[in-house]
Motif scaffolding. Structure first.
Motif, mmCIF file in Angstrom:
data_model
loop_
_atom_site.group_PDB
_atom_site.id
_atom_site.type_symbol
_atom_site.label_atom_id
_atom_site.label_comp_id
_atom_site.label_asym_id
_atom_site.label_seq_id
_atom_site.Cartn_x
_atom_site.Cartn_y
_atom_site.Cartn_z
ATOM 1 N N ALA A 78 0.835 -1.204 0.000
ATOM 2 C CA ALA A 78 0.000 0.000 0.000
ATOM 3 C C ALA A 78 0.872 1.257 0.000
ATOM 4 C CB ALA A 78 -0.938 0.005 1.200
ATOM 5 N N SER A 79 1.972 1.214 0.735
ATOM 6 C CA SER A 79 2.900 2.339 0.751
ATOM 7 C C SER A 79 3.539 2.542 -0.624
ATOM 8 C CB SER A 79 3.981 2.097 1.812
ATOM 9 O OG SER A 79 4.912 3.134 1.821
ATOM 10 N N ILE A 80 3.915 1.451 -1.254
ATOM 11 C CA ILE A 80 4.475 1.530 -2.612
ATOM 12 C C ILE A 80 3.433 2.110 -3.567
ATOM 13 C CG2 ILE A 80 5.272 0.154 -4.583
ATOM 14 C CD1 ILE A 80 6.451 -1.815 -2.441
ATOM 15 N N ALA A 81 2.183 1.696 -3.429
ATOM 16 C CA ALA A 81 1.119 2.150 -4.336
ATOM 17 C C ALA A 81 0.892 3.659 -4.232
ATOM 18 C CB ALA A 81 -0.174 1.400 -4.041
ATOM 19 N N ARG A 82 1.203 4.240 -3.083
ATOM 20 C CA ARG A 82 1.054 5.696 -2.937
ATOM 21 C C ARG A 82 2.129 6.444 -3.723
ATOM 22 N NH1 ARG A 82 -0.572 3.902 2.076
ATOM 23 N NH2 ARG A 82 1.451 4.159 3.075
ATOM 24 N N ASP A 83 3.308 5.834 -3.895
ATOM 25 C CA ASP A 83 4.401 6.483 -4.627
ATOM 26 C C ASP A 83 5.318 5.410 -5.208
ATOM 27 O OD1 ASP A 83 6.247 8.218 -5.683
ATOM 28 O OD2 ASP A 83 6.951 8.983 -3.760
ATOM 29 N N PRO A 84 4.911 4.769 -6.321
ATOM 30 C CA PRO A 84 5.669 3.633 -6.851
ATOM 31 C C PRO A 84 7.062 3.970 -7.373
ATOM 32 C CG PRO A 84 3.860 4.188 -8.330
ATOM 33 C CD PRO A 84 3.701 5.030 -7.103
ATOM 34 N N TYR A 85 7.357 5.245 -7.570
ATOM 35 C CA TYR A 85 8.683 5.660 -8.024
ATOM 36 C C TYR A 85 9.478 6.342 -6.906
ATOM 37 C CZ TYR A 85 6.592 5.051 -12.656
ATOM 38 O OH TYR A 85 5.958 4.540 -13.764
ATOM 39 N N GLY A 86 8.956 6.329 -5.716
ATOM 40 C CA GLY A 86 9.519 7.111 -4.617
ATOM 41 C C GLY A 86 10.785 6.550 -3.998
ATOM 42 N N PRO A 87 11.252 7.223 -2.940
ATOM 43 C CA PRO A 87 12.449 6.779 -2.225
ATOM 44 C C PRO A 87 12.249 5.355 -1.716
ATOM 45 C CG PRO A 87 11.681 8.911 -1.403
ATOM 46 C CD PRO A 87 10.642 8.408 -2.337
ATOM 47 N N GLY A 88 13.305 4.581 -1.761
ATOM 48 C CA GLY A 88 13.242 3.198 -1.305
ATOM 49 C C GLY A 88 12.843 2.227 -2.396
ATOM 50 N N THR A 89 12.560 2.744 -3.603
ATOM 51 C CA THR A 89 12.272 1.875 -4.743
ATOM 52 C C THR A 89 13.453 1.956 -5.705
ATOM 53 O OG1 THR A 89 11.186 3.501 -6.181
ATOM 54 C CG2 THR A 89 9.811 2.431 -4.498
ATOM 55 N N ALA A 90 13.620 0.925 -6.493
ATOM 56 C CA ALA A 90 14.733 0.912 -7.439
ATOM 57 C C ALA A 90 14.264 0.363 -8.783
ATOM 58 C CB ALA A 90 15.869 0.045 -6.908
ATOM 59 N N ALA A 91 14.678 1.043 -9.852
ATOM 60 C CA ALA A 91 14.387 0.554 -11.196
ATOM 61 C C ALA A 91 15.219 -0.690 -11.449
ATOM 62 C CB ALA A 91 14.707 1.628 -12.231
ATOM 63 N N MET A 92 14.650 -1.610 -12.189
ATOM 64 C CA MET A 92 15.381 -2.819 -12.545
ATOM 65 C C MET A 92 15.764 -2.739 -14.021
ATOM 66 S SD MET A 92 13.407 -5.579 -10.164
ATOM 67 C CE MET A 92 14.513 -6.910 -10.560
ATOM 68 N N ARG A 93 14.957 -3.322 -14.889
ATOM 69 C CA ARG A 93 15.274 -3.296 -16.325
ATOM 70 C C ARG A 93 14.975 -1.953 -16.971
ATOM 71 N NH1 ARG A 93 12.010 -8.356 -17.989
ATOM 72 N NH2 ARG A 93 11.869 -8.849 -15.804
ATOM 73 N N ASP A 94 13.924 -1.311 -16.498
ATOM 74 C CA ASP A 94 13.539 0.000 -17.024
ATOM 75 C C ASP A 94 12.819 0.770 -15.927
ATOM 76 O OD1 ASP A 94 10.678 -0.673 -17.071
ATOM 77 O OD2 ASP A 94 11.131 -1.859 -18.840
ATOM 78 N N ARG A 95 12.410 1.975 -16.211
ATOM 79 C CA ARG A 95 11.801 2.843 -15.195
ATOM 80 C C ARG A 95 10.565 2.227 -14.542
ATOM 81 N NH1 ARG A 95 10.188 7.706 -13.152
ATOM 82 N NH2 ARG A 95 8.107 8.454 -13.639
ATOM 83 N N ASP A 96 9.784 1.466 -15.289
ATOM 84 C CA ASP A 96 8.525 0.945 -14.769
ATOM 85 C C ASP A 96 8.623 -0.458 -14.168
ATOM 86 O OD1 ASP A 96 7.141 3.267 -15.392
ATOM 87 O OD2 ASP A 96 6.678 2.577 -17.411
ATOM 88 N N HIS A 97 9.735 -1.116 -14.298
ATOM 89 C CA HIS A 97 9.948 -2.434 -13.690
ATOM 90 C C HIS A 97 10.825 -2.214 -12.465
ATOM 91 C CE1 HIS A 97 11.385 -6.850 -14.180
ATOM 92 N NE2 HIS A 97 10.349 -6.765 -13.372
ATOM 93 N N ARG A 98 10.230 -2.360 -11.247
ATOM 94 C CA ARG A 98 10.879 -1.877 -10.037
ATOM 95 C C ARG A 98 10.858 -2.915 -8.927
ATOM 96 N NH1 ARG A 98 11.831 3.226 -11.013
ATOM 97 N NH2 ARG A 98 12.287 3.822 -8.879
#
Length: 77
Positions: free
Chosen positions: A31-51
């Protein structure tokens, strides 16, 4: 505005087998990720949208569909 969350069939199966406490921890993290899926504590993998990001005691890999405002959890580690 929060993104909607979808679970891949494999992730939904894993989630349903967790104890209620572990499932609440995972759900709160996602739920926290869903509030800010590109936010701090997330990392891109293959591309910007695969995290990936921490969700409670788990690491989740997810795909962001920004135009549709949803994330799909594709792997739980």
């Amino acid at each position: 505005m929060s993104y909607s969350v979808q679970w891949s069939p494999d992730c939904d199966k894993v989630r349903s087998q967790l104890s209620s406490g572990r499932r609440r921890s995972l759900d709160a993290g996602v739920a926290s990720i869903a509030r800010d899926p590109y936010g701090p504590g997330t990392a891109a993998m293959r591309d910007r949208d695969h995290r990936q990001a921490s969700a409670g005691e788990f690491i989740v890999v997810y795909q962001v569909s920004a135009g549709l405002m949803f994330i799909t959890v594709v792997r739980i580690v």
